[in-house]
Design a protein around this motif. Structure first.
Motif, short mmCIF file in Angstrom:
data_model
loop_
_atom_site.label_atom_id
_atom_site.label_comp_id
_atom_site.label_asym_id
_atom_site.label_seq_id
_atom_site.Cartn_x
_atom_site.Cartn_y
_atom_site.Cartn_z
N ASP A 22 1.05 15.91 2.09
CA ASP A 22 1.01 15.21 0.94
C ASP A 22 1.26 13.65 1.12
O ASP A 22 1.87 13.07 2.26
CB ASP A 22 2.73 15.44 0.34
CG ASP A 22 2.69 16.76 -0.35
OD1 ASP A 22 1.94 17.63 -0.46
OD2 ASP A 22 3.96 17.13 -0.50
N LEU A 23 0.30 12.88 0.58
CA LEU A 23 0.03 11.65 0.96
C LEU A 23 -0.39 10.64 -0.07
O LEU A 23 -0.93 10.94 -1.10
CB LEU A 23 -0.86 11.44 2.27
CG LEU A 23 -2.63 11.91 2.14
CD1 LEU A 23 -3.11 11.82 3.38
CD2 LEU A 23 -2.63 13.28 1.32
N THR A 24 -0.68 9.28 0.17
CA THR A 24 -0.97 8.51 -0.68
C THR A 24 -1.73 7.30 0.05
O THR A 24 -2.03 7.43 1.32
CB THR A 24 0.07 7.59 -1.51
OG1 THR A 24 -0.26 7.15 -2.77
CG2 THR A 24 0.86 7.11 -0.70
N LEU A 25 -2.03 5.90 -0.64
CA LEU A 25 -2.64 4.83 0.06
C LEU A 25 -1.79 3.95 0.01
O LEU A 25 -1.32 3.56 -1.46
CB LEU A 25 -4.00 4.73 -0.56
CG LEU A 25 -5.16 5.74 -0.19
CD1 LEU A 25 -6.38 5.17 -0.85
CD2 LEU A 25 -5.37 5.51 1.39
N VAL A 26 -1.79 2.93 0.75
CA VAL A 26 -1.10 1.77 0.64
C VAL A 26 -1.99 0.32 0.93
O VAL A 26 -2.74 0.63 2.00
CB VAL A 26 0.13 1.47 1.61
CG1 VAL A 26 0.86 0.44 1.68
CG2 VAL A 26 1.26 2.65 1.30
N ASP A 28 7.93 1.98 -4.62
CA ASP A 28 6.86 2.52 -3.70
C ASP A 28 5.92 1.72 -3.36
O ASP A 28 5.17 1.12 -4.29
CB ASP A 28 6.33 4.05 -4.22
CG ASP A 28 5.53 4.78 -3.37
OD1 ASP A 28 5.14 3.91 -2.46
OD2 ASP A 28 5.93 6.05 -3.12
N ASN A 29 5.74 1.56 -2.07
CA ASN A 29 4.63 0.32 -1.67
C ASN A 29 3.15 0.94 -1.86
O ASN A 29 2.09 0.18 -1.33
CB ASN A 29 4.99 -0.35 -0.32
CG ASN A 29 5.02 0.96 0.77
OD1 ASN A 29 4.57 1.98 0.48
ND2 ASN A 29 5.28 0.29 1.71
N SER A 30 3.07 2.08 -2.44
CA SER A 30 1.74 2.67 -2.47
C SER A 30 0.97 2.02 -3.55
O SER A 30 1.52 1.30 -4.37
CB SER A 30 1.74 4.18 -2.57
OG SER A 30 2.29 4.65 -4.05
#
Length: 267
Positions: A158-162, A191-193
């Protein structure tokens, strides 16, 4: 045998029995934890530039407490999946972004805790944030909770982009007021994403990767994540914009239960 010898014999027998009992207890307590196969790695050892926000090590998740089996805030993955993330990270860094992982390998004991929580309909402490529009009694039927998770096979993340440089992100304080995970970004828990339209682990159809209500910058951000990860071998789970599985999986039918700890991947 005289009385004195008999007494000494009884003392010896009692001591032997006590020692045997203590040895058995110590042996039971010393049973080793299961270990990961040799091709599992700690992601930060492979690429220290990928950011981590391991939510299940904290109380900020849909249950509201740290999850069983998460002994350290680490991302553990099969080597193939980790190397693919390194490829994706190189692409994102060139564009001014970094990957941030929320969850990677997940022990079966953690999944068991999710299932037990979902069956306890009285525990609604995190509803206002993570599932404000979903009746908890429908979490199984709607596919949000299951008795097995691809995460336990070791190649799902599970992931995202910052956007870089990464902004500071304050920790969650248990008991603080909750906000809807699908509210506008400035109203959600910080959330810093980049803005993906919902927060992580938001049990809502708005979390579906291509939900038509998600447009503009939010949709572009989801597509940037998906297209880049698909190019290096990951497949998105269409109901969760954050959920990706590397293909082909080395362990497609095995659900592991070693704890998330560096010792699990240390020979």
């Amino acid at each position: 045998m005289n009385r004195s010898s008999a007494a000494r014999t009884l003392v010896v027998l009692a001591s032997t029995a006590l020692l045997a009992g203590l040895t058995s207890t110590v042996s039971a307590q010393a049973d080793p934890e299961p270990k990961a196969p040799e091709d599992f790695v700690v992601l930060s050892d492979v690429d220290p530039t990928i950011l981590h926000d391991i939510r299940y090590r904290t109380a900020y998740n849909f249950i509201g407490e740290p999850i069983d089996g998460y002994r350290q805030p680490l991302c553990i993955l099969t080597e193939d999946a980790a190397n693919a993330l390194v490829e994706a990270q190189e692409i994102f860094l060139e564009q001014g972004y970094s990957l941030k992982v929320y969850d990677c390998y997940r022990p079966q004991r953690a999944v068991d805790q999710f299932v037990a929580w979902a069956q306890d309909l009285d525990d609604q402490r995190m509803k206002e944030d993570f599932y404000p529009r979903v009746d908890k009694s429908r979490l199984f039927a709607d596919g949000y909770i299951a008795e097995r998770s691809g995460h336990s096979r070791g190649s799902t993340v599970d992931l995202t982009l910052v956007e870089l440089p990464a902004a500071e992100q304050r920790p969650y304080v248990p008991g603080e007021p909750l906000t809807d995970c699908a509210a506008p970004r400035d109203e959600r828990f910080p959330d810093n994403s980049i803005d993906m339209g919902t927060g992580y682990d938001c049990f809502d159809t708005l979390s579906h990767t291509l939900d038509p209500r998600i447009q503009g910058e939010q949709r572009a951000n989801r597509l940037l994540l998906r297209e880049t990860l698909e190019a290096v071998g990951f497949v998105n789970y269409e109901h969760e914009w954050w959920h990706y599985t590397y293909q082909p999986e080395p362990y497609p039918d095995t659900y592991f239960d070693f704890p998330v700890h560096r010792r699990s991947v240390t020979p």
